[in-house]
Design a protein around this motif. Sequence first.
Motif, PDB file in Angstrom:
ATOM      1  N   VAL A  33     -34.291  -1.966  51.751  1.00 60.22           N
ATOM      2  CA  VAL A  33     -34.708  -0.761  51.658  1.00 60.22           C
ATOM      3  C   VAL A  33     -33.732   0.501  52.438  1.00 60.22           C
ATOM      4  N   LEU A  34     -33.262  -0.091  53.478  1.00 57.53           N
ATOM      5  CA  LEU A  34     -32.415   0.734  54.098  1.00 57.53           C
ATOM      6  C   LEU A  34     -30.940   0.797  53.245  1.00 57.53           C
ATOM      7  N   ALA A  35     -30.341  -0.380  52.620  1.00 55.55           N
ATOM      8  CA  ALA A  35     -29.436  -0.127  51.840  1.00 55.55           C
ATOM      9  C   ALA A  35     -29.443   0.990  50.600  1.00 55.55           C
ATOM     10  N   VAL A  36     -30.573   0.782  49.972  1.00 59.31           N
ATOM     11  CA  VAL A  36     -31.006   1.880  48.998  1.00 59.31           C
ATOM     12  C   VAL A  36     -30.893   3.166  49.570  1.00 59.31           C
ATOM     13  N   ALA A  37     -31.565   3.425  50.637  1.00 65.40           N
ATOM     14  CA  ALA A  37     -31.424   4.910  51.434  1.00 65.40           C
ATOM     15  C   ALA A  37     -29.933   5.345  51.682  1.00 65.40           C
ATOM     16  N   VAL A  38     -29.171   4.432  52.050  1.00 65.95           N
ATOM     17  CA  VAL A  38     -27.709   4.403  52.380  1.00 65.95           C
ATOM     18  C   VAL A  38     -27.186   4.840  51.021  1.00 65.95           C
ATOM     19  N   CYS A  98     -33.413  15.379  41.849  1.00 65.84           N
ATOM     20  CA  CYS A  98     -34.808  14.465  41.514  1.00 65.84           C
ATOM     21  C   CYS A  98     -34.437  13.234  40.759  1.00 65.84           C
ATOM     22  N   MET A  99     -33.282  13.072  39.949  1.00 67.08           N
ATOM     23  CA  MET A  99     -33.292  11.847  39.137  1.00 67.08           C
ATOM     24  C   MET A  99     -32.652  10.819  40.282  1.00 67.08           C
ATOM     25  N   ILE A 100     -31.599  11.399  40.985  1.00 69.75           N
ATOM     26  CA  ILE A 100     -31.228  10.188  41.985  1.00 69.75           C
ATOM     27  C   ILE A 100     -32.321   9.901  42.866  1.00 69.75           C
ATOM     28  N   ILE A 101     -33.010  10.500  43.315  1.00 68.35           N
ATOM     29  CA  ILE A 101     -34.170  10.061  44.378  1.00 68.35           C
ATOM     30  C   ILE A 101     -35.210   9.350  43.820  1.00 68.35           C
ATOM     31  N   GLY A 102     -35.487   9.509  42.134  1.00 68.90           N
ATOM     32  CA  GLY A 102     -36.483   8.806  41.389  1.00 68.90           C
ATOM     33  C   GLY A 102     -35.860   7.260  41.229  1.00 68.90           C
ATOM     34  N   GLU A 103     -34.494   7.174  41.015  1.00 66.69           N
ATOM     35  CA  GLU A 103     -33.909   6.146  40.653  1.00 66.69           C
ATOM     36  C   GLU A 103     -33.916   5.207  41.979  1.00 66.69           C
ATOM     37  N   ALA A 106     -37.420   3.667  42.752  1.00 68.61           N
ATOM     38  CA  ALA A 106     -37.574   2.710  41.757  1.00 68.61           C
ATOM     39  C   ALA A 106     -36.952   1.514  42.420  1.00 68.61           C
ATOM     40  N   GLN A 107     -35.945   1.500  42.982  1.00 72.96           N
ATOM     41  CA  GLN A 107     -35.323   0.340  43.413  1.00 72.96           C
ATOM     42  C   GLN A 107     -36.262  -0.453  44.682  1.00 72.96           C
ATOM     43  N   VAL A 108     -37.114   0.265  45.349  1.00 69.50           N
ATOM     44  CA  VAL A 108     -37.994  -0.459  46.128  1.00 69.50           C
ATOM     45  C   VAL A 108     -38.654  -1.436  45.532  1.00 69.50           C
ATOM     46  N   PRO A 109     -38.942  -2.714  45.906  1.00 70.97           N
ATOM     47  CA  PRO A 109     -39.396  -3.669  45.164  1.00 70.97           C
ATOM     48  C   PRO A 109     -40.875  -3.582  45.067  1.00 70.97           C
ATOM     49  N   LEU A 110     -41.257  -3.881  43.975  1.00 72.36           N
ATOM     50  CA  LEU A 110     -42.879  -3.735  43.524  1.00 72.36           C
ATOM     51  C   LEU A 110     -43.693  -4.344  44.253  1.00 72.36           C
ATOM     52  N   SER A 111     -43.344  -5.473  44.978  1.00 70.77           N
ATOM     53  CA  SER A 111     -43.872  -6.339  45.646  1.00 70.77           C
ATOM     54  C   SER A 111     -44.318  -5.232  46.963  1.00 70.77           C
ATOM     55  N   LEU A 128     -41.300  12.397  39.139  1.00 69.78           N
ATOM     56  CA  LEU A 128     -39.798  12.722  39.608  1.00 69.78           C
ATOM     57  C   LEU A 128     -39.000  12.841  38.304  1.00 69.78           C
ATOM     58  N   ARG A 129     -39.098  12.078  37.235  1.00 73.14           N
ATOM     59  CA  ARG A 129     -38.341  12.178  36.104  1.00 73.14           C
ATOM     60  C   ARG A 129     -38.862  13.503  35.241  1.00 73.14           C
ATOM     61  N   ALA A 130     -40.065  13.952  35.328  1.00 75.78           N
ATOM     62  CA  ALA A 130     -40.496  15.066  34.854  1.00 75.78           C
ATOM     63  C   ALA A 130     -39.828  16.444  35.504  1.00 75.78           C
TER      64      ALA A 130
END
Length: 168
Positions: A33-38, A98-103, A106-111, A128-130
């Motif tokens: 998740v840190l890699a996603v944030a970076v 908003c699109m970039i933040i939503g994407e 979405a990469q945060v694992p569903l688990s 976020l997409r809306a």
Amino acid sequence: MPGMKPRRLPGRDFPAYWLAASDAAAFAMVQSVLAVAVALRTRLADQVRIVARLPAADIALLFLTAAESGWGKAKAESIVSQIVDLRELDSERTGKACMIIGEALAQVPLSQWAPERHGNRADLLDALRARARQAHETMMPKQSEARKAEAEWLAAVEGRRRAEGRQA
């Protein structure tokens, strides 16, 4: 060594190595998740030309909190405004952010989301997409009066053709 029992922690009914495995899994999750944030901060800088308000560690914590708490669509605006200052952005850049933040979210694992909160996750991502679509639609150029008149004329011509086709 044969015959040795695994070391047990006082007051716990599982071996100590299970704790180590659990700690390793948690560490790996936080690292991903840190890699996603970076990557989110980098994309915002490259594509929207803004610097995120929060450091990567705080964005990761925000995303993990959203998952753990099961935030829904009501929190979409809050998440975006914590990461970027919307007052500084025009419609185009707001939509991109908003699109970039939503994407990224979405990469945060569903688990990480409790099964009963998966609907909240979907609602949050949809919100976020809306918001991105809404910002994009405000950028669309307004139709000129000539275009409107042409569209009405074409509709009238088509209507007459259909009417003539039925009479014949």
